[in-house]
Design a protein around this motif. Sequence first.
Motif, PDB file in Angstrom:
ATOM      1  N   ILE A   1      -1.389 -10.950   3.378  1.00 45.38           N
ATOM      2  CA  ILE A   1      -0.953  -9.628   4.456  1.00 45.38           C
ATOM      3  C   ILE A   1      -1.794  -9.727   5.296  1.00 45.38           C
ATOM      4  N   ASN A   2      -1.360  -8.498   6.815  1.00 42.18           N
ATOM      5  CA  ASN A   2      -2.282  -9.158   7.795  1.00 42.18           C
ATOM      6  C   ASN A   2      -3.754  -7.571   7.304  1.00 42.18           C
ATOM      7  N   ASN A   3      -4.182  -7.755   6.654  1.00 40.03           N
ATOM      8  CA  ASN A   3      -5.562  -7.335   6.156  1.00 40.03           C
ATOM      9  C   ASN A   3      -6.569  -7.754   5.996  1.00 40.03           C
ATOM     10  N   GLY A   4      -5.935  -9.479   5.576  1.00 38.78           N
ATOM     11  CA  GLY A   4      -6.805 -10.638   5.330  1.00 38.78           C
ATOM     12  C   GLY A   4      -6.730 -10.383   3.638  1.00 38.78           C
ATOM     13  N   LYS A   5      -6.510  -9.702   3.187  1.00 39.27           N
ATOM     14  CA  LYS A   5      -5.981  -9.797   1.729  1.00 39.27           C
ATOM     15  C   LYS A   5      -4.408  -9.678   1.186  1.00 39.27           C
ATOM     16  N   PHE A   6      -4.762 -10.234  -0.443  1.00 37.93           N
ATOM     17  CA  PHE A   6      -3.751 -10.850  -1.143  1.00 37.93           C
ATOM     18  C   PHE A   6      -3.069  -9.428  -1.071  1.00 37.93           C
ATOM     19  N   LEU A   7      -1.318  -9.445  -1.383  1.00 38.28           N
ATOM     20  CA  LEU A   7      -0.155  -8.976  -1.025  1.00 38.28           C
ATOM     21  C   LEU A   7      -0.400  -7.843  -3.108  1.00 38.28           C
ATOM     22  N   LEU A   8      -0.930  -9.492  -3.851  1.00 35.25           N
ATOM     23  CA  LEU A   8      -1.570  -8.511  -5.000  1.00 35.25           C
ATOM     24  C   LEU A   8      -2.244  -8.786  -5.427  1.00 35.25           C
ATOM     25  N   THR A   9      -3.019  -8.266  -5.019  1.00 36.14           N
ATOM     26  CA  THR A   9      -4.435  -7.531  -5.334  1.00 36.14           C
ATOM     27  C   THR A   9      -4.962  -6.769  -6.878  1.00 36.14           C
ATOM     28  N   SER A  10      -5.911  -7.637  -7.721  1.00 36.00           N
ATOM     29  CA  SER A  10      -6.609  -7.216  -8.613  1.00 36.00           C
ATOM     30  C   SER A  10      -7.340  -7.411  -8.961  1.00 36.00           C
ATOM     31  N   PHE A  11      -8.059  -6.807  -9.496  1.00 34.41           N
ATOM     32  CA  PHE A  11      -9.780  -7.260 -10.285  1.00 34.41           C
ATOM     33  C   PHE A  11      -9.817  -8.347 -11.145  1.00 34.41           C
ATOM     34  N   TYR A  12      -8.275  -8.590 -12.010  1.00 35.94           N
ATOM     35  CA  TYR A  12      -8.501 -10.025 -12.905  1.00 35.94           C
ATOM     36  C   TYR A  12      -7.409 -10.705 -12.134  1.00 35.94           C
ATOM     37  N   GLY A  13      -7.235 -10.325 -11.175  1.00 36.92           N
ATOM     38  CA  GLY A  13      -6.135 -11.962 -10.174  1.00 36.92           C
ATOM     39  C   GLY A  13      -5.106 -12.134 -10.676  1.00 36.92           C
ATOM     40  N   THR A  14      -4.415 -12.301 -10.429  1.00 37.38           N
ATOM     41  CA  THR A  14      -2.734 -13.301 -10.322  1.00 37.38           C
ATOM     42  C   THR A  14      -2.355 -14.097 -10.890  1.00 37.38           C
ATOM     43  N   LEU A  15      -1.461 -14.089 -12.189  1.00 32.29           N
ATOM     44  CA  LEU A  15      -1.291 -15.522 -12.430  1.00 32.29           C
ATOM     45  C   LEU A  15       0.316 -16.043 -11.719  1.00 32.29           C
TER      46      LEU A  15
END
Length: 853
Positions: free
Chosen positions: A303-317
């Motif tokens: 998204i526009n802030n440079g982050k993933f839409l699905l943010t997580s400390f553990y990551g996304t599968l």
Amino acid sequence: MVKMFSFMVVFLVLKLFLVFCSSTDTRCFWRLKTKNYWDGDKDIDCFFLIYTKFGHVKNEQFSGNLDKRLTTKNIHLILTLYFALEEINMNPHILPNISLLVKIQCSLLNDWRINSLYSKRDEYLPNYYCINQRRYLIVLTGPMWLPSVILGPLLYISKSPELYYGPFHPLLNSQELFPYLYQMAPKDTSLALAMVSLVVHLRWNWVGAIVSDDDLGYQFIMELRREMQMNSVCLAFVSIISNDEKLFLKSTNIYYNQIMMSSAKVVIIYGDKDSHLQLNFRLWNLINIQRIWVTTSQWDMIINNGKFLLTSFYGTLTFSHHYSELSGLKTFIQTAHPSNYSNEISLARLWWMYFNCSLSSSNCKNLHTCSNKNILKWLFKHHFEMSLSGTSYDLYNSVYAVAHALQKMLLQQADSWQMDDGKELEFDTWQMVSFLKNTQFVNPTGEKVNLNHEELDMEYDIHHTMDFLPNLGLKVKIGTFSKNLPHSRQLHILKDMLEWNTDHRQSPTSICSIPCSPGFRKSPQQGKPVCCFDCIPCPENEISNMTNMNQCIKCLDEQYANPGGTYCLKKVIAFLGYEDSLGMSLAILALCFAALTALVLVIFLKHQETPTVKANNRTLSYVLLTSLISCFLCSLLFIGYPNIATCILQQITFAVVFTVAASTVLAKTIIVVLAFKVTNTSRKMRWLLVSGAPKFIIPICTMIQLILCGIWLGTSPPFVDADGNVEKGHILIICNKGSILAFYGVLGYLGSIATGSFILAFLARNLPDTFNEAKFLTFSMLVFCSVWVTFLPVYHSTKGKSMVAVEVFCILASSAGLLFCIFAPKCFTILLRPEKNSFQKFRNMHSKIENIH
């Protein structure tokens, strides 16, 4: 006139202002520059209008509205499209001397919803055309499904085929609504199975689910529930994100509380990316909810802030359809420079926006400071979204599908086409429909493509995406899933590629209850799913050798459970043997008593003419001593490994020899009584005493006991029995009595003889005779009866070897009681007081008594 003059003054002032105040911005594109050149927070949908020309004609331009609204994913789709077109146009085996060209139209999703297509019919309705207006062969739509739905009815009117390259959507698969629309992406028929397989592999059983409120979400959650039930995985919660804007805003706190209050650390996401489901995660993006997201590749969004839409400390599968890398695509993207196109004004605008290139003031096509270094730097910054995706691969295959379908159609109508380089082909586009329906081909990567989606090998690639630093993420392929392989090989995970933000690379846990360790079993918690349970120890002699066992396993009869209840041990065969300290002690005791009894017998034989031996019938004394020796020795039959012979001899020998001993005592008691009656009564009593009639009591009583034993052996004889439940860890080999009724009948008969002897001896205990042994007989029978009365409760309260030892001890104790109570005083007199053991001494004492009187 004054107004016109005022307008010209204002225009010149603004012109001068732009010249002096905007030295860093090119005058060509000043209208396009805003605060944000790349608005990655918007959803852009592009569709591509394919047309053809004779000869080798190069795609000249990025036409239409390619401006600041484009995202890096849109640019990647466009470049993938151009890459496929260039491959086809350069291939002499596909559409020789014919070029595929494209017109691109991109719009915001809101533009599709708000703007009326009928207001721009000449632009959005390709085959509704006027004179000299271009006709298009086919329209490639995507990656969002809603514009395809909006455009579908218009294409149906013009009978123009539509090829959708976005993710599969069941609504677009309706032949009644969209008869000329074909979907390139296969249906996710095994996505739920693939996700559940991954969850099971990572030992998660407590999972949440968030789906969109539509048919796509409902169908997926049904499949997910079915697969979870088959694999013992439970849904902690299910959030269905409403598509109604008002209802969604009212329910935002409910959605948030559902995920935050749940103990599930893993959440599966599925549904329409263009619904309120995406908005929900945009709201959560700033909160940084610590969950493990499991979803499809379309949710790999920045998204526009440079982050993933699905943010997580553990990551996304993420799961995506398996595709092969396109050889040469990365090189094509890196070398896609405006100078490669004859009309580069539109592409120059993109390069000026994205790569910070500058243009000369005289020529808007002449780019400066637009080195490959800057381009590569920008590409690295957006490498995540610029890499090949499933949507790009489907778009690539879509172009080839069009080319192969068109080639088949032209081969059937080859005679009707006139070859004129640069001239557009004119034909009815509805003819493409039948050819598209049956199109099958092998793309340049070697994979088979079938628009009917028949016999497709459903295979998924699994990726793990993580944020490492701000604006820096990493997407790694960690495994694959193939439904067509055997069950044990469907899921393949590369353990070395899976990294978690935890110590020791351990997978985070998402379980409802702590797993039950070996030795315990699961006990379901009432009113909760099967994944929530308590752990209780296994019952006696049952084990659980794995974690989370529903039932404990009972050990075999010849085994027993270890103290922890984790494995079975082989039971040790046990019996009262001579190797056992208890058995050895009893055997030595029995032999010692038998030897002592034999010694007494020898003493009696040596002093058989003395009054002490002759009194009360010495023959009966010999019989009693012999029977006592047999009683002591019969106890040895109870010691050692039992067999059929010893089991039978134990009870029969015990019953017979003790009957002989008890009946002998009874005979001796009767003789004492008769001896005193003879002096006072008739000749009949004298005859009974002289004839030796009391001696017949012994064979009569013994015969009755033998009859009882015969009945016992004939009905239910003793047998060897192995009992593994008496003593833990041991299999006790014992002699089973067989008929308990017969055993107690024999014992009761023996007790009745002993009781009769005791009563008679007790009545004759005070009869005046120097050698009267009635008192000794009374006391001996009292000991005998006491021992066997005590035996009954003790015998029933003991088990195994102890029970046999009690029986042996009672045999020895009762026999010893008879020996010591009857013969110890006599041996004392014979050996230590010989003066009392003579008739002369008895006469002298009798004469003194008479003189006194």
